[in-house]
Design a protein around this motif. Structure first.
Motif, short mmCIF file in Angstrom:
data_model
loop_
_atom_site.label_atom_id
_atom_site.label_comp_id
_atom_site.label_asym_id
_atom_site.label_seq_id
_atom_site.Cartn_x
_atom_site.Cartn_y
_atom_site.Cartn_z
N GLU A 1 0.84 -1.20 0.00
CA GLU A 1 0.00 0.00 0.00
C GLU A 1 0.88 1.25 0.00
O GLU A 1 2.09 1.18 0.23
CB GLU A 1 -0.89 0.02 1.26
CG GLU A 1 -1.80 -1.19 1.44
CD GLU A 1 -1.17 -2.26 2.34
OE1 GLU A 1 0.07 -2.30 2.47
OE2 GLU A 1 -1.94 -3.07 2.90
N ASP A 2 0.27 2.40 -0.19
CA ASP A 2 1.00 3.67 -0.15
C ASP A 2 1.53 3.91 1.27
O ASP A 2 0.77 3.82 2.25
CB ASP A 2 0.05 4.79 -0.57
CG ASP A 2 0.76 6.11 -0.65
OD1 ASP A 2 1.24 6.45 -1.75
OD2 ASP A 2 0.89 6.80 0.39
N ALA A 3 2.81 4.23 1.37
CA ALA A 3 3.43 4.38 2.70
C ALA A 3 2.79 5.51 3.51
O ALA A 3 2.63 5.40 4.72
CB ALA A 3 4.93 4.59 2.56
N GLU A 4 2.43 6.60 2.84
CA GLU A 4 1.81 7.73 3.55
C GLU A 4 0.48 7.31 4.17
O GLU A 4 0.14 7.70 5.29
CB GLU A 4 1.59 8.92 2.60
CG GLU A 4 2.87 9.57 2.08
CD GLU A 4 3.75 10.12 3.21
OE1 GLU A 4 3.20 10.53 4.26
OE2 GLU A 4 4.99 10.11 3.05
N ASP A 5 -0.30 6.54 3.41
CA ASP A 5 -1.58 6.05 3.94
C ASP A 5 -1.35 5.17 5.17
O ASP A 5 -2.08 5.27 6.17
CB ASP A 5 -2.33 5.22 2.88
CG ASP A 5 -2.85 6.07 1.73
OD1 ASP A 5 -2.90 7.31 1.88
OD2 ASP A 5 -3.20 5.49 0.68
N LEU A 6 -0.34 4.32 5.08
CA LEU A 6 -0.05 3.42 6.21
C LEU A 6 0.39 4.22 7.44
O LEU A 6 -0.05 3.95 8.55
CB LEU A 6 1.03 2.40 5.83
CG LEU A 6 0.61 1.33 4.82
CD1 LEU A 6 1.83 0.48 4.41
CD2 LEU A 6 -0.48 0.42 5.39
N ILE A 7 1.26 5.20 7.22
CA ILE A 7 1.75 6.00 8.35
C ILE A 7 0.59 6.72 9.05
O ILE A 7 0.47 6.70 10.28
CB ILE A 7 2.84 7.01 7.89
CG1 ILE A 7 4.10 6.25 7.49
CG2 ILE A 7 3.14 8.04 8.97
CD1 ILE A 7 5.14 7.08 6.73
#
Ligand SMILES: *Cc1c(COP(=O)(O)O)cnc(C)c1O
Length: 396
Positions: free
Chosen positions: A378-384
């Protein structure tokens, strides 16, 4: 020619064999048996099997052979035997090597089922087992002795991500003539070259990054031709732990994309670990690619890819807080696989490592607040953002 290919080329073309139809995508030979033209041919096949000849899928199969050749090329191993699961690989390697009266030294930070094989199966069969702190080289030196037939460890441990020095332990083991068996799952076949560092046998649960999409179980044992065909294969083919051709095909196709997947996952893992490090809800952020990891120096020399695709978060407030955190996540799923395209959060103390005694858990750093996080695609920003909001919920 294929010997000189770089990794990505090997992973797309290595080991390919085509049928009379010259298919582009590798075929699934979903057959357990093979037809002989004559009774004489059948007799001859059982006496000696050539490279393009098969007898029975428990012994070998063309799709399985493609997977074995391709992963062996990636690992830089002479040969490979594919197995039904990672555990079939661990059991096959250790049980084929060790006999009653032999001694094995193993790191104690192990996957629960690996510990079961050592403490239950091998011990029951008369093998003496010594467990050591794998990061302590002096402990390995003290534990090995002339009858030590093998040493075993996970190069990066689950779930606390301790890193073991493959080259240093191999040197200690080889000095007494022991075979070095490395479970290399967390290091991945892309980021690590355990054979070049001194391992004699390398094991993967292909269920993890090699499939990478959570579909099938599989495993593989890699090593010299002599060890794989002389020691491992007879044990595996007679005890029935061979991989199914369908699962081998899933793994074979997984290898085509593994560098891209684990590359992206480890990029995100570093980004996430960096973003969460020092967060008020966390006792510790464990990621081998962070400068504050106890073995960060070793990681620089032993492993490419930042520090792998998994991180562990020790959440303040113990089990209650860890459960609140898990239940508040909206993108990652709560499960227990790793290396999947989907991010997966696991609470080791109550699931994968539930079997261990409280003392052993404490000894291994498996605290009630510890959550293992396998970073997906998944997109790292979404995960963070999702991890941060769940950390806030954990402390509320
Ligand atoms: C998952 C895992 C295994 C077992 O693999 P399976 O495919 O589930 O049988 C062994 N060792 C390690 C380090 C693992 O993560």
């Amino acid at each position: 020619m294929s010997e000189t290919w770089n990794k990505r080329t090997k992973l797309v073309h290595g080991g390919t064999r085509r049928s009379q139809y010259n298919e582009v995508s590798e075929a699934i030979f979903l057959t357990q048996g093979f037809v002989y033209d004559t009774a004489e041919a059948a007799e001859a096949r059982f006496i000696e099997t050539g490279p393009d000849e098969f007898i029975y899928a428990r012994y070998g199969n063309p799709t399985v052979d493609m997977f074995e050749k391709r992963i062996a090329m990636l690992e830089g191993a002479e040969d490979a035997f594919a197995t039904a699961s990672g555990m079939a690989a661990v059991n096959g390697a250790l049980s084929s090597l060790l006999n009653a009266g032999d001694h094995i030294v193993s790191a104690k930070a192990l996957f629960g089922s690996c510990l079961y094989i050592l403490e239950n199966i091998l011990a029951k069969n008369g093998v003496e087992v010594t467990l050591v702190d794998g990061t302590d080289l002096e402990a390995w030196r003290v534990a090995v002795r002339p009858e030590t037939k093998a040493v075993f460890f996970e190069s990066m441990s689950n779930p606390t991500l301790e890193v073991i020095d493959v080259a240093a332990v191999a040197e200690i083991a080889h000095a007494v003539g022991a075979t070095v068996v490395v479970d290399n799952v967390f290091s991945t076949p892309v980021f690590s070259n355990a054979i070049a560092q001194g391992a004699d046998i390398v094991i993967y649960s292909a269920t993890k990054h090699i499939d990478g999409q959570g579909r099938a179980l599989g495993g593989v044992i890699l090593g010299t031709k002599e060890l794989i065909r002389g020691t491992v294969e007879p044990y595996m083919k007679h005890t029935g732990g061979s991989i199914s051709p369908f699962n081998a095909w899933v793994m074979l196709k997984g290898l085509e994309t593994i560098t891209l997947r684990v590359g992206a996952q480890s990029e995100s893992a570093l980004q996430i670990a960096t973003a969460l490090s020092g967060h008020a809800a966390l006792e510790r952020t464990i990621y081998p690619g962070l400068k504050d990891h106890a073995q960060n120096d070793l990681i620089q020399t032993q492993l490419d890819g930042n520090g792998g695709t998994v991180l562990s978060l020790d959440i303040k407030g113990g089990k209650d807080a860890a459960f609140k955190f898990l239940n508040a996540l909206t993108i990652p799923v709560i499960s227990n696989n790793l290396g999947d395209a989907k991010s997966i959060a696991t609470h080791p103390a109550t699931t994968t490592h539930q079997r261990l005694s409280d003392e052993m858990k404490e000894d291994l750093g498996i605290t009630p607040g510890l959550v293992r996080f396998s970073v997906g695609l998944e997109d790292a920003e979404d995960l963070i953002a999702d991890l941060k909001q769940a950390l806030d919920v954990s402390q509320a």
